[in-house]
Design an enzyme around this catalytic site. Structure first.
Site, PDB file in Angstrom:
ATOM      1  N   LYS A  31       0.829  -1.210   0.000  1.00 18.92           N
ATOM      2  CA  LYS A  31       0.000   0.000   0.000  1.00 18.92           C
ATOM      3  C   LYS A  31       0.867   1.265   0.000  1.00 18.92           C
ATOM      4  O   LYS A  31       0.351   2.370  -0.060  1.00 18.92           O
ATOM      5  CB  LYS A  31      -0.893   0.018   1.251  1.00 18.92           C
ATOM      6  CG  LYS A  31      -1.864  -1.150   1.327  1.00 18.92           C
ATOM      7  CD  LYS A  31      -2.807  -0.955   2.503  1.00 18.92           C
ATOM      8  CE  LYS A  31      -3.584  -2.230   2.824  1.00 18.92           C
ATOM      9  NZ  LYS A  31      -4.178  -2.895   1.673  1.00 18.92           N
ATOM     10  N   LYS A  59      14.738  -6.591   5.097  1.00 14.72           N
ATOM     11  CA  LYS A  59      15.106  -5.556   6.072  1.00 14.72           C
ATOM     12  C   LYS A  59      16.503  -5.786   6.679  1.00 14.72           C
ATOM     13  O   LYS A  59      17.191  -4.830   7.025  1.00 14.72           O
ATOM     14  CB  LYS A  59      14.048  -5.455   7.182  1.00 14.72           C
ATOM     15  CG  LYS A  59      12.722  -4.865   6.674  1.00 14.72           C
ATOM     16  CD  LYS A  59      11.728  -4.693   7.794  1.00 14.72           C
ATOM     17  CE  LYS A  59      10.379  -4.223   7.246  1.00 14.72           C
ATOM     18  NZ  LYS A  59       9.375  -4.006   8.296  1.00 14.72           N
ATOM     19  N   ARG A 102       7.378 -16.446  22.656  1.00 15.22           N
ATOM     20  CA  ARG A 102       7.302 -17.911  22.656  1.00 15.22           C
ATOM     21  C   ARG A 102       8.682 -18.497  22.953  1.00 15.22           C
ATOM     22  O   ARG A 102       8.844 -19.337  23.824  1.00 15.22           O
ATOM     23  CB  ARG A 102       6.793 -18.348  21.265  1.00 15.22           C
ATOM     24  CG  ARG A 102       6.556 -19.808  21.104  1.00 15.22           C
ATOM     25  CD  ARG A 102       5.932 -20.088  19.757  1.00 15.22           C
ATOM     26  NE  ARG A 102       6.769 -19.632  18.636  1.00 15.22           N
ATOM     27  CZ  ARG A 102       6.416 -19.704  17.356  1.00 15.22           C
ATOM     28  NH1 ARG A 102       5.226 -20.203  17.034  1.00 15.22           N
ATOM     29  NH2 ARG A 102       7.220 -19.292  16.409  1.00 15.22           N
TER      30      ARG A 102
HETATM   31  P1  NDP Z   1       9.158 -12.034  12.721  1.00 17.82           P
HETATM   32  O1  NDP Z   1       9.014 -13.254  11.893  1.00 17.82           O
HETATM   33  O2  NDP Z   1      10.439 -11.315  12.775  1.00 17.82           O
HETATM   34  O3  NDP Z   1       8.786 -12.405  14.266  1.00 17.82           O
HETATM   35  C1  NDP Z   1       7.647 -13.186  14.545  1.00 17.82           C
HETATM   36  C2  NDP Z   1       7.358 -13.162  16.037  1.00 17.82           C
HETATM   37  O4  NDP Z   1       6.095 -13.805  16.254  1.00 17.82           O
HETATM   38  C3  NDP Z   1       8.368 -13.909  16.895  1.00 17.82           C
HETATM   39  O5  NDP Z   1       8.456 -13.281  18.145  1.00 17.82           O
HETATM   40  C4  NDP Z   1       7.721 -15.304  16.999  1.00 17.82           C
HETATM   41  O6  NDP Z   1       8.128 -16.008  18.150  1.00 17.82           O
HETATM   42  C5  NDP Z   1       6.276 -14.917  17.148  1.00 17.82           C
HETATM   43  N1  NDP Z   1       5.307 -15.952  16.739  1.00 17.82           N
HETATM   44  C6  NDP Z   1       5.126 -16.470  15.511  1.00 17.82           C
HETATM   45  N2  NDP Z   1       4.087 -17.332  15.499  1.00 17.82           N
HETATM   46  C7  NDP Z   1       3.594 -17.347  16.757  1.00 17.82           C
HETATM   47  C8  NDP Z   1       2.525 -18.031  17.387  1.00 17.82           C
HETATM   48  N3  NDP Z   1       1.737 -18.881  16.709  1.00 17.82           N
HETATM   49  N4  NDP Z   1       2.277 -17.798  18.695  1.00 17.82           N
HETATM   50  C9  NDP Z   1       3.047 -16.923  19.378  1.00 17.82           C
HETATM   51  N5  NDP Z   1       4.089 -16.246  18.849  1.00 17.82           N
HETATM   52  C10 NDP Z   1       4.362 -16.456  17.551  1.00 17.82           C
HETATM   53  O7  NDP Z   1       7.946 -11.074  12.248  1.00 17.82           O
HETATM   54  P2  NDP Z   1       7.894  -9.478  12.348  1.00 17.82           P
HETATM   55  O8  NDP Z   1       8.398  -9.103  13.685  1.00 17.82           O
HETATM   56  O9  NDP Z   1       8.491  -8.879  11.151  1.00 17.82           O
HETATM   57  O10 NDP Z   1       6.304  -9.186  12.246  1.00 17.82           O
HETATM   58  C11 NDP Z   1       5.423  -9.430  13.332  1.00 17.82           C
HETATM   59  C12 NDP Z   1       4.037  -8.862  13.015  1.00 17.82           C
HETATM   60  O11 NDP Z   1       4.085  -7.447  12.917  1.00 17.82           O
HETATM   61  C13 NDP Z   1       3.443  -9.359  11.694  1.00 17.82           C
HETATM   62  O12 NDP Z   1       2.069  -9.645  11.912  1.00 17.82           O
HETATM   63  C14 NDP Z   1       3.596  -8.175  10.755  1.00 17.82           C
HETATM   64  O13 NDP Z   1       2.573  -8.184   9.771  1.00 17.82           O
HETATM   65  C15 NDP Z   1       3.428  -7.017  11.728  1.00 17.82           C
HETATM   66  N6  NDP Z   1       4.055  -5.762  11.248  1.00 17.82           N
HETATM   67  C16 NDP Z   1       3.258  -4.674  11.027  1.00 17.82           C
HETATM   68  C17 NDP Z   1       3.785  -3.476  10.597  1.00 17.82           C
HETATM   69  C18 NDP Z   1       2.875  -2.306  10.372  1.00 17.82           C
HETATM   70  O14 NDP Z   1       3.322  -1.288   9.801  1.00 17.82           O
HETATM   71  N7  NDP Z   1       1.630  -2.348  10.806  1.00 17.82           N
HETATM   72  C19 NDP Z   1       5.236  -3.312  10.345  1.00 17.82           C
HETATM   73  C20 NDP Z   1       6.012  -4.513  10.645  1.00 17.82           C
HETATM   74  C21 NDP Z   1       5.423  -5.688  11.064  1.00 17.82           C
HETATM   75  P3  NDP Z   1       9.478 -16.895  18.165  1.00 17.82           P
HETATM   76  O15 NDP Z   1      10.609 -15.943  18.409  1.00 17.82           O
HETATM   77  O16 NDP Z   1       9.266 -17.852  19.270  1.00 17.82           O
HETATM   78  O17 NDP Z   1       9.560 -17.572  16.809  1.00 17.82           O
END
Ligand code: NDP
Length: 292
Positions: A24, A74, A160
């Site tokens: 977007k 990134k 997690r």
């Molecule tokens: P990453 O893949 O870097 O991190 C994912 C995180 O989610 C980790 O902490 C992981 O835990 C955890 N996780 C994944 N699946 C589960 C689950 N089923 N239950 C609990 N914890 C879980 O992703 P990002 O940090 O890049 O993105 C995270 C979210 O933020 C996404 O939904 C993304 O769309 C959103 N986002 C939104 C933005 C915006 O502008 N609105 C900008 C950037 C991101 P573990 O370490 O244990 O694997």
């Protein structure tokens, strides 16, 4: 604005990712361009998975002025930058590049966008508040410094994989400008989080799978702001869970618009107004959901 044969041409920017068709960002920056009367040309640019740096450099060499960077590049953008802002340094990831001669400046505007959406748009102050950050991935890491700069009373990071939350705590403790306030940051497993929080931010990607991090419902009160970085036409599973325990809810669409505004300001020196862009994106999202 640049000139070519005496004719004014728009400065060129792109958002680079793979995939990129869904982004977007071009619509958001087109609005900002109109609102600020800054003539820019902003397009999507698909980079091959093994060709990010080459794509960036050839865009720059063709006269491009800057780029936003999205999934999955990134970390590569962080490595490519020749200078980093403190918040990009703390985040370990870059979502905005600015080309200044030989310098490639890397910034991370995601966390600043989150804070702007909470403080300015939702009108919730973070200062002196108990904040719970769920997740320790790239988005949580990017949020760490901007959240701490707001001086909350407490910041608990639950993940997690607890070791990743502990890494973020260590990062906060090691970051010199935060000396003195970093002691308010602690890590936790989801199941060990207890007590009530003023603001709970879901920075996990659990919502992508309609999942909720397994935290106690006792963290919410009627005064809690539950924030999910993910956005969509309908509330995420996390926001539905929070709302069912009386919390106020907000998704990450405002964060998306605000991070773009901070990037625009880095490039153009003008911070655009965001409310009208956010309202328009929200209605487009709802209209798309109704027609599908
Ligand atoms: P990453 O893949 O870097 O991190 C994912 C995180 O989610 C980790 O902490 C992981 O835990 C955890 N996780 C994944 N699946 C589960 C689950 N089923 N239950 C609990 N914890 C879980 O992703 P990002 O940090 O890049 O993105 C995270 C979210 O933020 C996404 O939904 C993304 O769309 C959103 N986002 C939104 C933005 C915006 O502008 N609105 C900008 C950037 C991101 P573990 O370490 O244990 O694997």
């Amino acid at each position: 604005m640049s000139t070519l044969n005496g004719t004014a041409t728009a400065d060129r920017y792109v958002v680079i990712g793979n995939p990129i068709a869904h982004s977007k960002s071009p619509a958001i920056h087109a609005h900002f361009s109109l609102l600020t009367a800054q003539l820019i040309d902003y397009q999507r640019l698909l980079a091959p998975l093994d060709g990010f740096a080459q794509t960036v450099l050839s865009f720059r060499d063709s006269g491009g002025k800057g780029a936003n960077v999205t999934v999955p590049f990134k970390l590569e953008a962080f490595a490519l930058a020749t200078q980093l802002t403190p918040r990009a340094q703390a985040a370990g990831a870059v979502n905005t590049l600015k080309f200044e001669g030989a310098v490639i400046l890397g910034d991370n505007t995601d966390g600043q966008g989150l804070v702007a959406d909470i403080v300015r748009n939702a009108r919730v102050t973070l200062q002196g508040k108990r904040v719970l950050l769920l997740g320790a991935g790239g988005a949580a890491r990017g949020a760490l410094l901007p959240l701490l700069e707001q001086q909350p009373a407490q910041l608990v990071i639950a993940n997690r994989t607890v070791a990743r939350a502990e890494e973020l705590v260590l990062l906060a403790h090691q970051y010199e400008p935060l000396a003195g306030i970093a002691s308010i940051v602690t890590s936790s497993a989801f199941s060990d989080v207890n007590g009530e929080f003023d603001i709970v931010i879901n920075a996990t990607s659990a919502s992508l799978h309609d999942d909720v991090p397994p935290v106690s419902s006792g963290i919410f009160t009627a005064n809690t702001l539950a924030y999910d970085m993910m956005y969509g036409a309908a509330p995420t599973a996390f926001l539905r869970f929070a709302a069912s325990h009386e919390a106020q809810i907000r998704d990450g669409l405002g964060m998306l618009v605000e991070q773009a505004a901070v990037a625009f300001a880095l490039w153009r020196g003008v911070l655009p107004e965001t409310a009208s862009v956010l309202a328009e994106l929200r209605s487009a999202l709802m209209a798309a959901a109704r027609s599908s």
